[in-house]
Scaffold this motif. Sequence first.
Motif, PDB file in Angstrom:
ATOM      1  N   LEU A  10       0.822  -1.217   0.000  1.00 53.91           N
ATOM      2  CA  LEU A  10       0.000   0.000   0.000  1.00 53.91           C
ATOM      3  C   LEU A  10       0.860   1.273   0.000  1.00 53.91           C
ATOM      4  N   PRO A  11       1.922   1.333   0.815  1.00 52.59           N
ATOM      5  CA  PRO A  11       2.775   2.533   0.723  1.00 52.59           C
ATOM      6  C   PRO A  11       3.350   2.754  -0.688  1.00 52.59           C
ATOM      7  N   PHE A  42      -0.964  -7.938  -1.983  1.00 53.14           N
ATOM      8  CA  PHE A  42      -2.162  -7.433  -1.318  1.00 53.14           C
ATOM      9  C   PHE A  42      -3.127  -8.544  -0.922  1.00 53.14           C
ATOM     10  N   ASP A  43      -3.707  -8.409   0.268  1.00 55.32           N
ATOM     11  CA  ASP A  43      -4.862  -9.239   0.612  1.00 55.32           C
ATOM     12  C   ASP A  43      -6.120  -8.440   0.244  1.00 55.32           C
ATOM     13  N   VAL A  44      -7.303  -9.000   0.534  1.00 55.18           N
ATOM     14  CA  VAL A  44      -8.529  -8.338   0.078  1.00 55.18           C
ATOM     15  C   VAL A  44      -8.687  -6.958   0.705  1.00 55.18           C
ATOM     16  N   ALA A  45      -8.407  -6.851   2.012  1.00 54.46           N
ATOM     17  CA  ALA A  45      -8.546  -5.552   2.687  1.00 54.46           C
ATOM     18  C   ALA A  45      -7.573  -4.545   2.069  1.00 54.46           C
ATOM     19  N   GLY A  46      -6.351  -5.005   1.795  1.00 48.38           N
ATOM     20  CA  GLY A  46      -5.352  -4.130   1.191  1.00 48.38           C
ATOM     21  C   GLY A  46      -5.774  -3.684  -0.200  1.00 48.38           C
ATOM     22  N   LEU A  47      -6.370  -4.606  -0.940  1.00 45.31           N
ATOM     23  CA  LEU A  47      -6.848  -4.262  -2.288  1.00 45.31           C
ATOM     24  C   LEU A  47      -7.930  -3.187  -2.201  1.00 45.31           C
ATOM     25  N   ASP A  48      -8.844  -3.341  -1.245  1.00 44.27           N
ATOM     26  CA  ASP A  48      -9.900  -2.332  -1.076  1.00 44.27           C
ATOM     27  C   ASP A  48      -9.306  -0.961  -0.749  1.00 44.27           C
ATOM     28  N   GLN A  49      -8.306  -0.966   0.132  1.00 44.73           N
ATOM     29  CA  GLN A  49      -7.667   0.318   0.481  1.00 44.73           C
ATOM     30  C   GLN A  49      -6.973   0.919  -0.737  1.00 44.73           C
TER      31      GLN A  49
END
Lengths: 331, 304
Positions: A10-11, A42-49
């Motif tokens: 994410l960063p 990325f996991d799913v939460a990371g993808l959403d972010q």
Amino acid sequence: MELVCPAGSLPALKAAVDNGADCVYLGLRDDTNARNFAGLNFDVAGLDQALAYAHARGRKVLLAVNTYPQPDGWGKWTRAVDLAAERGVDAVILADLGLMEYAATRHPDLRLHLSVQGSATTYEAINLYRRLFGVQRAVLPRVLALRQIEELVARTEVEIEVFGFGGLCVMVEGRCQLSSYVTGESPNTAGACSPARAVRWEETPGGLESRLGGVLINRFGAGEHAAYPTLCKGRFEVAGELYYAIEEPASLNTLELLPELARCGVRAVKIEGRQRSPAYVAQVTRVWRAAIDALAANAARFAVKPGWDTELRRLSEGRSQTLGAYHRPWK
Amino acid sequence: MSATRLALGPVLYYWARERVLAFYAEAAEAPVDVVYLGEAVCVRRREMRLADWLATARRLAEAGKEVVLSSQALLESEADLRALRRLAEAGTFRIEANDMSAVGVLAGRAAFVAGPHLNVYNARTLALLARLGAARWVAPVEISRAQLEAIAADRPPGLEIELFAHGRLPLAFSARCFTARHYNLQKDECGFRCMDHPDGLPLHTADGDPFLVLNGIQTQSARVYALLDDLAAVARSGVDIVRISPQAQGTFDIVRAYRAALAPAAPARNPDAGAVAPAPGEACNGYWHGVAGLATIRPEGRIG
């Protein structure tokens, strides 16, 4: 000309967006993508972010599902495609024919990009993917010369994306099994080339040795920059001569070719490096954004600024650069 | 199920025309069922013209062989595509498609062989290729027994499976010619130096181990993939045809050894019996056993 930048975290995605990427490409945290490295992706939460951050700023997110589904894992690959459609990813980057058929049938509105791992080097190949699946963009392997790219672009309605900067595959992507020959894992099957788990470093009287799967890839003298043992970038002996027999450790840098690529009708430039740090992504993205903006402002007067060149050279593998196949001496 | 057949893959090296013709004269008499012909590696290699290949194909067909014309694995230019179309339109022989360009040209027009350089790793992809006209699939060289069995279990009806079973493994293709690079020559002024290396140009690690072989734009393994002692398992896995890749010397000794091993009720070979022909490198069989390709694994049921 779109600027397509890598993110392994994410960063890194934020760094790419903040520094001017039009699109950011990323992968899930498993072997469905060709940069399947520990601690990356990325996991799913990371993808959403990632989607929220990029979309709020008007940028696109592309999901690379670009390895070849193995017989026992078909469901894992289709779930990755389903996830992309459900979460609003702007396009999926696929290589496998079967998976592409699944995506086109199950998610007809999902935009499809043909991955570089699909090894499509001609308009005949690319137009077949268009006919079969409605593919909208193809990423070219790093093997074509400019003249060949120009010929190809003229004969297809599929948008063409090329690699602009970063690690260089000297082999046709998707057509290289060197890594599995030595380690059992290849980009096609496991999403990894020369995987870190197979690397050993050893100080010897002859110098610092790097081995991959037990095979000696390089031996560095004092003061030499010790590059990662990507196996095609080792020093080997051919007919009594020890040299970089396949390719030197060098980064691809096509910044100076930007006006030519644009003239050929190339629609997007891709930066390699999902395994790289956010700081790296920020720096490379900033330079390429500036260059593409300069080209758009005045194509006739485009010139590579010394500052851009210095910055990119500092970030290059082995601190050296090549124009790869775009440049004639390869041909 | 019918008996496992034997195929001779295309010659991957650049041999002089006389050598190629002599090789195929011997192939016509040899106990192989299928012969793949043509230049699959480098478009600059033109000792054999299309007319020569077609004449050779007809002679082999008259000798009772099934003939397949192998297409280029890497196409880069309009000229390469023209050559591909000429091959596809050349006549009655089936084409081995080694690139999606060839699939594009052949789809819906003629039955073809899906070659080892197409990336087929699952049954969905194979089914799609079958709908486009693939009558046979040559698995990627890195495929394992487990992967192959899983795909074979779901194979489209009537589709044949072929496995690369013997020879130096074609592992990679590049736009760059590594043989020309070795001689400090540019690719399009290469002087055809490949011809000096009928088994390719060996590459060693810095500590002297044979590692790879440079064959123009193709990179091969230095070790010779050899499934002779795994043939019983290969035949049980759903493979219809096993491929032997030609080498400069002894190819037909290898053919005869595989033929003998494939015969009904052939006794299992003693793996310690050694090579059946002079080999250009050590043997390996790792891919079949699901590990690194260069590894050598003792055949099942034997204590090493």
